[in-house]
Design a protein around this motif. Sequence first.
Motif, PDB file in Angstrom:
ATOM      1  N   LYS A  86      12.542  43.028  16.420  1.00 46.99           N
ATOM      2  CA  LYS A  86      13.661  43.572  15.148  1.00 46.99           C
ATOM      3  C   LYS A  86      14.460  44.481  16.014  1.00 46.99           C
ATOM      4  O   LYS A  86      14.256  45.290  16.793  1.00 46.99           O
ATOM      5  N   LEU A  87      15.554  44.491  15.445  1.00 51.18           N
ATOM      6  CA  LEU A  87      17.011  45.593  15.663  1.00 51.18           C
ATOM      7  C   LEU A  87      17.233  45.353  17.113  1.00 51.18           C
ATOM      8  O   LEU A  87      17.414  46.414  17.698  1.00 51.18           O
ATOM      9  N   THR A  88      17.186  44.204  17.696  1.00 45.19           N
ATOM     10  CA  THR A  88      17.706  44.028  18.879  1.00 45.19           C
ATOM     11  C   THR A  88      19.159  43.271  19.106  1.00 45.19           C
ATOM     12  O   THR A  88      19.143  42.257  18.162  1.00 45.19           O
ATOM     13  N   LEU A  89      19.806  43.532  19.958  1.00 49.06           N
ATOM     14  CA  LEU A  89      21.034  42.622  20.164  1.00 49.06           C
ATOM     15  C   LEU A  89      20.788  41.726  21.344  1.00 49.06           C
ATOM     16  O   LEU A  89      20.333  42.006  22.527  1.00 49.06           O
ATOM     17  N   VAL A  90      21.200  40.353  20.979  1.00 46.13           N
ATOM     18  CA  VAL A  90      21.162  39.496  22.085  1.00 46.13           C
ATOM     19  C   VAL A  90      22.482  38.717  21.979  1.00 46.13           C
ATOM     20  O   VAL A  90      23.261  38.843  21.237  1.00 46.13           O
ATOM     21  N   ASP A  91      22.538  37.674  22.930  1.00 40.44           N
ATOM     22  CA  ASP A  91      23.589  36.821  22.971  1.00 40.44           C
ATOM     23  C   ASP A  91      25.278  37.482  22.898  1.00 40.44           C
ATOM     24  O   ASP A  91      25.257  38.462  23.463  1.00 40.44           O
ATOM     25  N   VAL A  92      25.795  37.086  21.744  1.00 34.44           N
ATOM     26  CA  VAL A  92      27.017  37.327  21.684  1.00 34.44           C
ATOM     27  C   VAL A  92      27.275  38.784  21.510  1.00 34.44           C
ATOM     28  O   VAL A  92      28.178  39.444  21.995  1.00 34.44           O
ATOM     29  N   ASP A  93      26.574  39.317  20.365  1.00 31.23           N
ATOM     30  CA  ASP A  93      26.603  40.691  20.079  1.00 31.23           C
ATOM     31  C   ASP A  93      26.208  41.687  21.303  1.00 31.23           C
ATOM     32  O   ASP A  93      26.724  42.895  21.280  1.00 31.23           O
ATOM     33  N   LEU A  94      25.142  41.206  21.971  1.00 36.64           N
ATOM     34  CA  LEU A  94      24.915  42.090  23.327  1.00 36.64           C
ATOM     35  C   LEU A  94      26.290  42.106  24.159  1.00 36.64           C
ATOM     36  O   LEU A  94      26.523  43.059  24.874  1.00 36.64           O
ATOM     37  N   ILE A  95      26.834  40.782  24.238  1.00 37.17           N
ATOM     38  CA  ILE A  95      27.990  40.781  25.362  1.00 37.17           C
ATOM     39  C   ILE A  95      28.985  41.778  24.939  1.00 37.17           C
ATOM     40  O   ILE A  95      29.637  42.775  25.663  1.00 37.17           O
ATOM     41  N   LEU A  96      29.286  41.734  23.531  1.00 35.59           N
ATOM     42  CA  LEU A  96      30.478  42.544  23.024  1.00 35.59           C
ATOM     43  C   LEU A  96      30.225  44.130  23.087  1.00 35.59           C
ATOM     44  O   LEU A  96      30.921  44.796  23.554  1.00 35.59           O
ATOM     45  N   PHE A  97      28.821  44.629  23.008  1.00 36.87           N
ATOM     46  CA  PHE A  97      28.180  45.858  23.071  1.00 36.87           C
ATOM     47  C   PHE A  97      28.506  46.069  24.338  1.00 36.87           C
ATOM     48  O   PHE A  97      28.998  47.206  24.537  1.00 36.87           O
ATOM     49  N   LYS A  98      28.050  45.607  25.373  1.00 42.89           N
ATOM     50  CA  LYS A  98      28.110  45.847  26.910  1.00 42.89           C
ATOM     51  C   LYS A  98      29.540  46.160  27.465  1.00 42.89           C
ATOM     52  O   LYS A  98      29.755  46.868  28.189  1.00 42.89           O
ATOM     53  N   ARG A  99      30.682  45.414  26.597  1.00 40.50           N
ATOM     54  CA  ARG A  99      31.902  45.742  27.118  1.00 40.50           C
ATOM     55  C   ARG A  99      32.283  47.144  26.786  1.00 40.50           C
ATOM     56  O   ARG A  99      33.375  47.677  27.499  1.00 40.50           O
ATOM     57  N   LEU A 100      31.909  47.660  26.107  1.00 33.79           N
ATOM     58  CA  LEU A 100      32.101  49.000  25.558  1.00 33.79           C
ATOM     59  C   LEU A 100      31.423  50.162  26.354  1.00 33.79           C
ATOM     60  O   LEU A 100      31.724  51.463  26.490  1.00 33.79           O
ATOM     61  N   LEU A 101      30.448  49.921  26.995  1.00 34.90           N
ATOM     62  CA  LEU A 101      29.701  50.590  27.635  1.00 34.90           C
ATOM     63  C   LEU A 101      30.361  51.286  28.717  1.00 34.90           C
ATOM     64  O   LEU A 101      30.601  50.486  29.503  1.00 34.90           O
TER      65      LEU A 101
END
Length: 240
Positions: free
Chosen positions: A176-191
């Motif tokens: 639960k409460l994990t980012l995967v796939d597209v959501d993960l890719i989007l999130f990583k672009r901000l880091l």
Amino acid sequence: MAVLTTKAIVFSSIKYGDTSLIVKCFTLEEGIKSYMIKGVLKAKKGKLKAAYFQPLTLLNLTASHNNKGNLNSIREANVYSPYERIPLEIKKQSIVLFLSEILSSIIQEEEKNESLFNYIETALIWLDTHDEIANFHLLFLLNLSKYLGFYPDTSNSSANAFNLLEGSFTTRAYEKLTLVDVDLILFKRLLGINFDTIHTISFNKKERQTLLRVIIQYFELHLEGFKKPKSLDVLETVFS
């Protein structure tokens, strides 16, 4: 009662009676302080003007702090870095209202935090003077988490999931409460980026909304009592 001169960022102002304001500021010297400003809404003359107390205005204050938990008073105020474009641009105004609501709810400490103050001040001046601001609020919030103590741990960033509760990357993508796939890719672009490299990332409307809701959820998980801002819908409408 101590008299202090300090920089301050206006977080909120609430009308009190017909003529007065209660203003919450984040001061450089003493953290959060609240002030009663009597008669400011009817005063034509006087040192204090209602326009000084718009959300996220950057002020120099001379104030009396009673340190008894009561409302303090402002003797003098002036705007030390007037915004030129925020008052004229609806998108920037919407960002400012949204961020002021969030900052007002999460920063409560009555103690000096110079690095946090400098971060907010620098970010606001950047917002006022730049054009590519569609993703500003996303980066502002994510980098704000550094100063609040829960910036994502990027040490295992090649993993295939990010656990929002733990604030770290993981290979346990089914939890639960994990980012995967597209959501993960989007999130990583901000880091790992800052405002001056924000132009290198682009999100469409749907991606931006997804990412904002992910970051809001991240804040909800790490800040006790954090509530989804009322101005979230307005912001999403402006950027749609």
